[in-house]
Scaffold this motif. Structure first.
Motif, PDB file in Angstrom:
ATOM      1  N   GLY A 114       5.012 -11.630 -10.482  1.00  7.40           N
ATOM      2  CA  GLY A 114       5.299 -12.207  -9.179  1.00  7.40           C
ATOM      3  C   GLY A 114       4.124 -12.039  -8.233  1.00  7.40           C
ATOM      4  N   THR A 115       4.285 -12.472  -6.996  1.00  4.64           N
ATOM      5  CA  THR A 115       3.231 -12.366  -5.986  1.00  4.64           C
ATOM      6  C   THR A 115       3.815 -11.812  -4.697  1.00  4.64           C
ATOM      7  OG1 THR A 115       2.046 -14.272  -6.916  1.00  4.64           O
ATOM      8  CG2 THR A 115       1.460 -13.600  -4.680  1.00  4.64           C
ATOM      9  N   VAL A 116       3.161 -10.784  -4.189  1.00  5.20           N
ATOM     10  CA  VAL A 116       3.543 -10.183  -2.910  1.00  5.20           C
ATOM     11  C   VAL A 116       2.651 -10.769  -1.825  1.00  5.20           C
ATOM     12  CG1 VAL A 116       3.807  -8.047  -1.628  1.00  5.20           C
ATOM     13  CG2 VAL A 116       4.221  -8.068  -4.095  1.00  5.20           C
ATOM     14  N   HIS A 117       3.251 -11.289  -0.773  1.00  2.00           N
ATOM     15  CA  HIS A 117       2.487 -11.907   0.312  1.00  2.00           C
ATOM     16  C   HIS A 117       2.498 -11.012   1.548  1.00  2.00           C
ATOM     17  CE1 HIS A 117       3.410 -15.460  -2.220  1.00  2.00           C
ATOM     18  NE2 HIS A 117       2.198 -15.825  -1.838  1.00  2.00           N
ATOM     19  N   HIS A 118       1.333 -10.886   2.142  1.00  2.00           N
ATOM     20  CA  HIS A 118       1.159 -10.098   3.357  1.00  2.00           C
ATOM     21  C   HIS A 118       0.102 -10.813   4.191  1.00  2.00           C
ATOM     22  CE1 HIS A 118       2.449  -6.141   4.922  1.00  2.00           C
ATOM     23  NE2 HIS A 118       1.334  -6.185   5.629  1.00  2.00           N
ATOM     24  N   VAL A 119       0.224 -10.756   5.497  1.00  2.00           N
ATOM     25  CA  VAL A 119      -0.725 -11.458   6.356  1.00  2.00           C
ATOM     26  C   VAL A 119      -1.378 -10.490   7.328  1.00  2.00           C
ATOM     27  CG1 VAL A 119       1.081 -12.111   7.992  1.00  2.00           C
ATOM     28  CG2 VAL A 119      -1.057 -13.400   7.945  1.00  2.00           C
ATOM     29  N   VAL A 120      -2.691 -10.654   7.512  1.00  2.00           N
ATOM     30  CA  VAL A 120      -3.455  -9.901   8.500  1.00  2.00           C
ATOM     31  C   VAL A 120      -3.805 -10.848   9.631  1.00  2.00           C
ATOM     32  CG1 VAL A 120      -5.579  -8.628   8.974  1.00  2.00           C
ATOM     33  CG2 VAL A 120      -4.410  -8.331   6.780  1.00  2.00           C
ATOM     34  N   ARG A 121      -3.393 -10.492  10.856  1.00  2.00           N
ATOM     35  CA  ARG A 121      -3.658 -11.332  12.022  1.00  2.00           C
ATOM     36  C   ARG A 121      -4.663 -10.619  12.928  1.00  2.00           C
ATOM     37  NH1 ARG A 121       2.006 -12.763  11.465  1.00  2.00           N
ATOM     38  NH2 ARG A 121       2.121 -15.028  11.144  1.00  2.00           N
ATOM     39  N   VAL A 122      -5.744 -11.309  13.232  1.00  2.00           N
ATOM     40  CA  VAL A 122      -6.809 -10.727  14.036  1.00  2.00           C
ATOM     41  C   VAL A 122      -7.000 -11.568  15.286  1.00  2.00           C
ATOM     42  CG1 VAL A 122      -9.215  -9.958  14.068  1.00  2.00           C
ATOM     43  CG2 VAL A 122      -7.935  -9.969  11.909  1.00  2.00           C
ATOM     44  N   GLY A 123      -6.775 -10.949  16.445  1.00  2.00           N
ATOM     45  CA  GLY A 123      -6.994 -11.603  17.725  1.00  2.00           C
ATOM     46  C   GLY A 123      -7.523 -10.570  18.685  1.00  2.00           C
ATOM     47  N   LYS A 124      -6.804 -10.333  19.775  1.00  2.00           N
ATOM     48  CA  LYS A 124      -7.202  -9.262  20.675  1.00  2.00           C
ATOM     49  C   LYS A 124      -7.028  -7.907  20.009  1.00  2.00           C
ATOM     50  CE  LYS A 124      -6.237 -11.815  24.932  1.00  2.00           C
ATOM     51  NZ  LYS A 124      -5.475 -11.851  26.203  1.00  2.00           N
ATOM     52  N   SER A 125      -6.177  -7.866  19.015  1.00  2.00           N
ATOM     53  CA  SER A 125      -6.000  -6.672  18.193  1.00  2.00           C
ATOM     54  C   SER A 125      -5.814  -7.123  16.756  1.00  2.00           C
ATOM     55  CB  SER A 125      -4.787  -5.854  18.658  1.00  2.00           C
ATOM     56  OG  SER A 125      -3.599  -6.619  18.528  1.00  2.00           O
ATOM     57  N   ALA A 159      -9.840 -16.864  19.727  1.00  4.73           N
ATOM     58  CA  ALA A 159      -9.338 -17.753  18.680  1.00  4.73           C
ATOM     59  C   ALA A 159      -8.913 -16.889  17.508  1.00  4.73           C
ATOM     60  CB  ALA A 159     -10.422 -18.755  18.253  1.00  4.73           C
ATOM     61  N   GLY A 160      -7.612 -16.696  17.348  1.00  2.79           N
ATOM     62  CA  GLY A 160      -7.111 -15.793  16.329  1.00  2.79           C
ATOM     63  C   GLY A 160      -7.425 -16.252  14.916  1.00  2.79           C
ATOM     64  N   VAL A 161      -7.438 -15.289  14.016  1.00  7.03           N
ATOM     65  CA  VAL A 161      -7.699 -15.549  12.609  1.00  7.03           C
ATOM     66  C   VAL A 161      -6.547 -14.980  11.789  1.00  7.03           C
ATOM     67  CG1 VAL A 161      -9.185 -15.005  10.643  1.00  7.03           C
ATOM     68  CG2 VAL A 161     -10.207 -15.568  12.844  1.00  7.03           C
ATOM     69  N   ASP A 162      -6.005 -15.782  10.886  1.00  9.93           N
ATOM     70  CA  ASP A 162      -4.951 -15.338   9.979  1.00  9.93           C
ATOM     71  C   ASP A 162      -5.495 -15.287   8.562  1.00  9.93           C
ATOM     72  OD1 ASP A 162      -3.099 -15.196  12.021  1.00  9.93           O
ATOM     73  OD2 ASP A 162      -2.360 -17.239  11.703  1.00  9.93           O
ATOM     74  N   ILE A 163      -5.395 -14.113   7.950  1.00 10.37           N
ATOM     75  CA  ILE A 163      -5.846 -13.935   6.572  1.00 10.37           C
ATOM     76  C   ILE A 163      -4.628 -13.620   5.710  1.00 10.37           C
ATOM     77  CG2 ILE A 163      -7.398 -12.699   5.031  1.00 10.37           C
ATOM     78  CD1 ILE A 163      -8.805 -14.264   7.252  1.00 10.37           C
ATOM     79  N   GLN A 164      -4.392 -14.461   4.731  1.00  9.76           N
ATOM     80  CA  GLN A 164      -3.256 -14.272   3.839  1.00  9.76           C
ATOM     81  C   GLN A 164      -3.657 -13.403   2.650  1.00  9.76           C
ATOM     82  OE1 GLN A 164       0.147 -16.024   3.981  1.00  9.76           O
ATOM     83  NE2 GLN A 164       0.310 -14.088   2.878  1.00  9.76           N
ATOM     84  N   LEU A 165      -2.861 -12.393   2.344  1.00  8.43           N
ATOM     85  CA  LEU A 165      -3.042 -11.611   1.128  1.00  8.43           C
ATOM     86  C   LEU A 165      -2.010 -12.072   0.116  1.00  8.43           C
ATOM     87  CD1 LEU A 165      -3.464  -7.974   2.565  1.00  8.43           C
ATOM     88  CD2 LEU A 165      -5.214  -9.712   2.189  1.00  8.43           C
ATOM     89  N   ALA A 166      -2.455 -12.410  -1.087  1.00 12.37           N
ATOM     90  CA  ALA A 166      -1.575 -12.818  -2.179  1.00 12.37           C
ATOM     91  C   ALA A 166      -1.852 -11.886  -3.347  1.00 12.37           C
ATOM     92  CB  ALA A 166      -1.823 -14.275  -2.554  1.00 12.37           C
ATOM     93  N   LEU A 167      -0.941 -10.946  -3.585  1.00 10.57           N
ATOM     94  CA  LEU A 167      -1.189  -9.849  -4.520  1.00 10.57           C
ATOM     95  C   LEU A 167      -0.217  -9.919  -5.693  1.00 10.57           C
ATOM     96  CD1 LEU A 167      -1.551  -7.119  -1.747  1.00 10.57           C
ATOM     97  CD2 LEU A 167      -3.360  -8.521  -2.782  1.00 10.57           C
ATOM     98  N   ALA A 168      -0.763 -10.116  -6.868  1.00  6.21           N
ATOM     99  CA  ALA A 168       0.043 -10.301  -8.072  1.00  6.21           C
ATOM    100  C   ALA A 168       0.513  -8.962  -8.622  1.00  6.21           C
ATOM    101  CB  ALA A 168      -0.772 -11.038  -9.128  1.00  6.21           C
TER     102      ALA A 168
END
Length: 400
Positions: free
Chosen positions: A72-83, A59-68
């Protein structure tokens, strides 16, 4: 993006992380806010060891990074599953969001570990009110915890890092306690580290355990690995591989000239006596003052199959015979050198030597403390002769 560009970007951010707000902001502008966010996400994922957490593979997990940054805000996502992967952008339904100031996150991730931790870091959980979704993704909590851990400057045990990353420096050998003693005081600095020998033989994707270990142990450093085989698949952020024949004098010289100077050099290559000696002669001059040079697997100094000998223990053709001869250079100012000779460059720059089972570590610096005072006798004197000498006031203390 070229390897050199990636190296320049990460080094620029590492050096800026020691400075003030203006210096950090200028570095982020130069590298780019999105590129900076990607570099920081990669560091956090690397430090988190997310593969150790049970659950995300199914069951994958998505973690959103919101960096000011600068309004403005820079968005980046970390996806954790089999890797574990990361990429720029936003995700529609993240399991959690990590909000932080980009410059502050840079300082806490790539700055000195005793620095201030990210004070504005905020965790937003998105599933607390959705019992069904939360029940299937309880591992989101350890995922986020491990990502956040990477901002705390937590120093990890070198022996544990060796085992975790598949290095033989603890277990098959027991080098890590000695390395920790000598390398530990340097691990918070922005260093350039060179290791000779990557491992895995002809398989391009095999080996590299020690490179990954050093990357984790020195969180603000760039690590270069050299091997006779192509190891390009092992390259990652802060790890660069170079293909070349370490038995070639021309290649060794090019390493120092093109990549040096280095703060630490570790020879874990062929273990052949002639190769070890040639590498030391070529690369010790490219170690910075205050740096260290380590030579591993010195047991081969006694093995004929590697060019060693258990009979000619002081032969300069063996690694131990060669290295032991360097020790006299520590006291070059006290020696009577043969007429027409002067102290070697190694004599003038070798400031310390430490020997352990199958391992030696040498310190680089300026070896020019000066010889003992001329009035100190160079010949051993009897008690009667010492009593007859007028040592002068204040010089009559113990003359043992």
């Amino acid at each position: 993006m070229t390897i050199q560009r990636a190296h320049d970007d990460i080094l620029k951010l590492i050096l800026a992380a020691e400075g003030g707000t203006e210096q950090i902001d200028a570095a982020i502008r130069a590298v780019g806010a999105e590129r900076t966010a990607a570099i920081l996400a990669d560091e956090l994922v690397n430090r988190a060891d997310l593969h150790e957490i049970p659950g995300p593979g199914t069951a994958g997990v998505d973690i959103q990074l919101a960096l000011a940054f600068e309004g403005g805000t820079v968005h980046h996502v970390v996806r954790v599953g089999k890797s574990a992967e990361h990429e720029a952008g936003r995700v529609d339904a993240p399991h959690a969001t990590l909000e932080s100031d980009l410059a502050e996150l840079l300082r806490s991730v790539l700055g000195p570990w005793r620095g201030v931790e990210a004070q504005t870091l905020r965790i937003v959980w998105h599933d607390l009110e959705n019992v069904e979704r939360l029940g299937g993704t309880m591992h989101v909590f350890p995922v986020v915890r491990r990502l956040v851990r990477g901002t705390t400057g937590r120093h990890e045990d070198l022996g544990e890092l060796s085992l975790r990353n598949g290095s033989d420096k603890w277990g098959l050998h027991f080098y890590t306690p000695h390395y920790d003693r000598h390398f530990g005081p340097l691990r918070d600095r922005p260093l350039k580290i060179l290791e000779l020998g990557i491992g895995g033989y002809g398989n391009p994707a095999s080996g590299g355990g020690s490179l990954r270990m050093w990357k984790r142990y020195f969180p603000r450093s760039v690590v270069y690995g050299v091997d006779v085989f192509d190891k390009a698949p092992l390259r990652e952020q802060r790890i660069h591989t170079v293909e070349g024949d370490l038995s070639s004098a021309e290649f060794l010289e090019s390493l120092g000239r093109d990549l040096g100077p280095f703060d630490i050099v570790i020879d874990d290559a062929s273990h052949g006596n002639a190769d070890l000696i040639a590498a030391f002669k070529a690369l010790f001059p490219y170690v910075r003052p205050g740096g260290l040079y380590a030579a591993e697997d010195l047991q081969t100094s006694y093995w004929p199959g590697y060019g060693g000998s258990s009979k000619e223990l002081n032969s300069p053709a063996t690694s131990m015979g060669f290295l032991k001869a360097l020790l006299d250079g520590l006291n070059h100012e006290e020696r009577e050198l043969p007429e027409g000779t002067t102290a070697s460059e190694t004599d003038l720059t070798l400031t310390g030597a430490h020997f352990y089972p199958s391992l030696a570590i040498f310190e680089k610096g300026v070896n020019a403390e000066g010889a003992s005072a001329s009035w100190i006798p160079r010949q051993q004197m009897s008690y009667e002769e010492m009593s007859a000498v007028d040592w002068g006031e204040g010089l009559t203390a113990d003359k043992d």
